[in-house]
Write a protein that holds these residues in place. Structure first.
Motif, mmCIF file in Angstrom:
data_model
loop_
_atom_site.group_PDB
_atom_site.id
_atom_site.type_symbol
_atom_site.label_atom_id
_atom_site.label_comp_id
_atom_site.label_asym_id
_atom_site.label_seq_id
_atom_site.Cartn_x
_atom_site.Cartn_y
_atom_site.Cartn_z
ATOM 1 N N PRO A 31 40.356 -4.263 93.747
ATOM 2 C CA PRO A 31 41.614 -4.037 94.461
ATOM 3 C C PRO A 31 41.740 -2.697 95.157
ATOM 4 C CG PRO A 31 41.932 -3.736 92.108
ATOM 5 C CD PRO A 31 40.523 -4.200 92.287
ATOM 6 N N THR A 35 38.269 1.077 91.724
ATOM 7 C CA THR A 35 37.664 -0.096 91.099
ATOM 8 C C THR A 35 36.409 -0.516 91.840
ATOM 9 O OG1 THR A 35 39.913 -0.756 90.529
ATOM 10 C CG2 THR A 35 38.188 -2.383 90.191
ATOM 11 N N GLN A 106 42.297 -9.880 87.205
ATOM 12 C CA GLN A 106 42.337 -8.449 87.506
ATOM 13 C C GLN A 106 41.620 -7.670 86.414
ATOM 14 O OE1 GLN A 106 46.464 -7.302 88.012
ATOM 15 N NE2 GLN A 106 46.433 -7.872 90.158
ATOM 16 N N TYR A 108 42.332 -4.972 85.203
ATOM 17 C CA TYR A 108 43.269 -4.311 84.298
ATOM 18 C C TYR A 108 43.531 -5.134 83.043
ATOM 19 C CZ TYR A 108 44.098 -2.352 88.938
ATOM 20 O OH TYR A 108 43.922 -1.821 90.190
ATOM 21 N N ALA A 120 47.923 0.527 88.105
ATOM 22 C CA ALA A 120 46.712 0.733 88.904
ATOM 23 C C ALA A 120 46.426 2.219 89.123
ATOM 24 C CB ALA A 120 46.843 0.003 90.235
ATOM 25 N N HIS A 455 43.266 -18.597 90.839
ATOM 26 C CA HIS A 455 43.565 -17.869 92.076
ATOM 27 C C HIS A 455 44.030 -18.833 93.169
ATOM 28 C CE1 HIS A 455 43.097 -15.209 95.516
ATOM 29 N NE2 HIS A 455 42.276 -16.087 96.055
ATOM 30 N N GLU A 460 48.264 -14.589 90.430
ATOM 31 C CA GLU A 460 47.749 -13.283 90.838
ATOM 32 C C GLU A 460 47.403 -12.389 89.660
ATOM 33 O OE1 GLU A 460 50.598 -11.508 93.404
ATOM 34 O OE2 GLU A 460 50.268 -12.947 95.043
ATOM 35 N N ARG A 461 48.029 -12.603 88.537
ATOM 36 C CA ARG A 461 47.774 -11.755 87.371
ATOM 37 C C ARG A 461 48.081 -12.533 86.090
ATOM 38 N NH1 ARG A 461 51.047 -6.714 88.593
ATOM 39 N NH2 ARG A 461 50.367 -7.302 90.659
#
Length: 463
Positions: A31, A35, A106, A108, A120, A455, A460-461
């Motif tokens: 992203p 990263t 993601q 994260y 982020a 996706h 998205e997360r």
């Protein structure tokens, strides 16, 4: 930098993670710049060993020292068991860091503090701290991320770090952490090029995590228990086998009801069904470990209402019911043992309509005919994942034909038949309009397949 399908980027002996590179398409695209640099470390591939991770931890001031850590290893089930441990400890009032891999949507997701990922910007700040250390020691992507997770946990002032081992155990970065307990969920055939050709060889690598005085909580099958016991005695690690110390049974008639776990000194009643039998085992192993550790230390490690706590348990991609009517179930199974468990649970799950499987896999996963036999009770739609290491259409067709499934030209495939789609968006366009509210779809074969389908469905997360 582009991932090579066979040897890995830059000729590494063992290719790195298939979905980690700076130039892939969503959901595998990094992203931001921080990263992107981190993902680019995957060009070094997988290089087992503890020298680099120990050097990086030393430069960080040894954040692992004094950090109560539970390390979970196993061919399958280690990620879900790690999340279960963290969920239970948090509900008992502890501040908990969770480190798992791989991520789905993601990066994260891999490092959570009380179920929340770092923002982020803060994640990028830690990446900046790691850059000179990675360059100094030639650390791999996974080694950097492991050290970073420990530093984040220390700085967050957590009471526990629940850490999923990466690959094997003996030479995995997680073995640099002074664990308070080790959990071993299962041993099956996967990553044989690195860990060895047999279950016994793979078990030996995972048992390399054992440390003197650190208890082992083990869920392996009876065939491997003598080997585990010998290794535990040699290491001086007290050994607790789930199948010897626990018994579980349904409380309600029929599938999907509550269940009961009986240990030596307590009974957990009214536990909610997590969806698949293997997930019950993982819950049972986590409860056994925390119950035993609680007794040793005299501290509260379990919530007062365990059943209520487990009703809120979130296990992304682990026989996860994502959509209803029709039901879409997502499972990251990608090796023979895990696929047998996922397909068996799908076959046993009530369904008034058609059972369909959306399937894709990495080319280097050796899938035996037993997987094909499990698939014959379903119609199969198959498509490549948008990664270089994915099986292509012709490879998928060859795999299915070798398993005795027949190609179908149009419509939803009947049980024992398959249809190929050019890509996953095409597969979804084939499936979605033809499904009815009583049909069920299992998305499985690769964690990267699960990620890409989520996706394309608009997620998205996860964290």
């Amino acid at each position: 930098m582009t991932l090579d399908r066979v040897t890995g980027p830059d000729g590494a002996a063992y290719p790195g993670e298939p979905a980690i590179a700076p130039d892939l398409s969503p959901p595998f695209q990094p992203p931001d710049d921080a990263t992107r640099w981190l993902f680019a470390l995957n060009r070094f591939g997988i290089r087992p060993g503890l020298e680099r991770i120990n050097a990086v931890l030393a430069d960080l001031g040894h954040p692992e020292q004094g950090l109560p850590t539970l390390v979970v290893a196993g061919t399958n089930g280690k990620g879900s068991t790690t999340r279960i441990l963290a969920h239970l400890l948090q509900a008992a009032g502890h501040r908990v860091a969770t480190y798992t891999s791989p991520h789905l949507l993601q990066v994260y997701e891999r490092i959570l503090i009380n179920d929340h990922p770092l923002p982020a910007r803060e994640f990028a700040e830690y990446v900046d701290i790691m850059r000179p250390l990675a360059d100094r020691h030639g650390a791999s992507w996974f080694e950097v991320l492991t050290a970073m997770s420990v530093a984040i946990a220390r700085d967050a002032g957590v009471d526990f770090l629940c850490c999923e081992a990466g690959l094997g155990g003996r030479l995995d970065a997680s073995n640099a952490l002074p664990s308070r307990a080790t959990l071993l969920t299962s041993v099956g055939l996967d990553h044989q090029a690195i860990l060895g050709p047999t279950r016994e060889a793979i078990a030996a690598e995972k048992l390399g995590l054992l440390k003197r005085g650190v208890p082992l909580f083990c869920g392996v099958d009876a065939e491997l228990r003598p080997q585990v016991f010998r290794a535990a005695v040699t290491a001086g690690s007290p050994c607790h086998f789930l199948d010897e110390l626990g018994r579980w049974e349904d409380e309600d008639a029929g599938a999907g009801g509550n269940w009961r776990l009986t240990l030596r000194d307590r009974v957990f009643e009214g536990l909610p069904d997590p969806g698949a039998p293997v997930l019950r085992r993982n819950v049972a192993l986590a409860l056994l470990a925390l119950a035993q550790l609680e007794g040793r230390a005299g501290e509260c490690l379990l919530p007062k209402d365990t059943a209520a706590t487990l009703r809120d348990l979130f296990l992304p991609g682990r026989f996860q019911l994502v959509l209803r009517g029709p039901d879409w179930i997502f499972d990251t199974a990608h090796n023979p043992q895990a696929l047998d468990e996922a397909l068996g649970a799908f076959a046993a799950r009530p369904c008034r309509g058609r059972r369909l499987v959306l399937f894709g896999s990495m080319y280097d996963k050796d899938l035996p005919p037993e997987v094909g036999r499990m698939l014959r009770g379903c119609g199969v739609v198959a498509a490549p994942v948008s990664l270089p290491r994915s099986r292509g259409g012709a490879e998928l067709a060859s795999l299915f034909e070798g398993w005795g499934l027949s190609a179908q030209a149009d419509g939803l495939p009947a049980p024992g038949a398959f249809r190929l789609a050019a890509d996953l968006p095409s597969a979804l366009r084939l499936l979605a309009p033809a499904l009815t509210t009583v049909d069920s779809v299992l998305v499985t074969g690769s964690c990267f397949l699960v990620a890409e389908v989520l996706h394309h469905l608009g997620f998205e997360r996860l964290a």
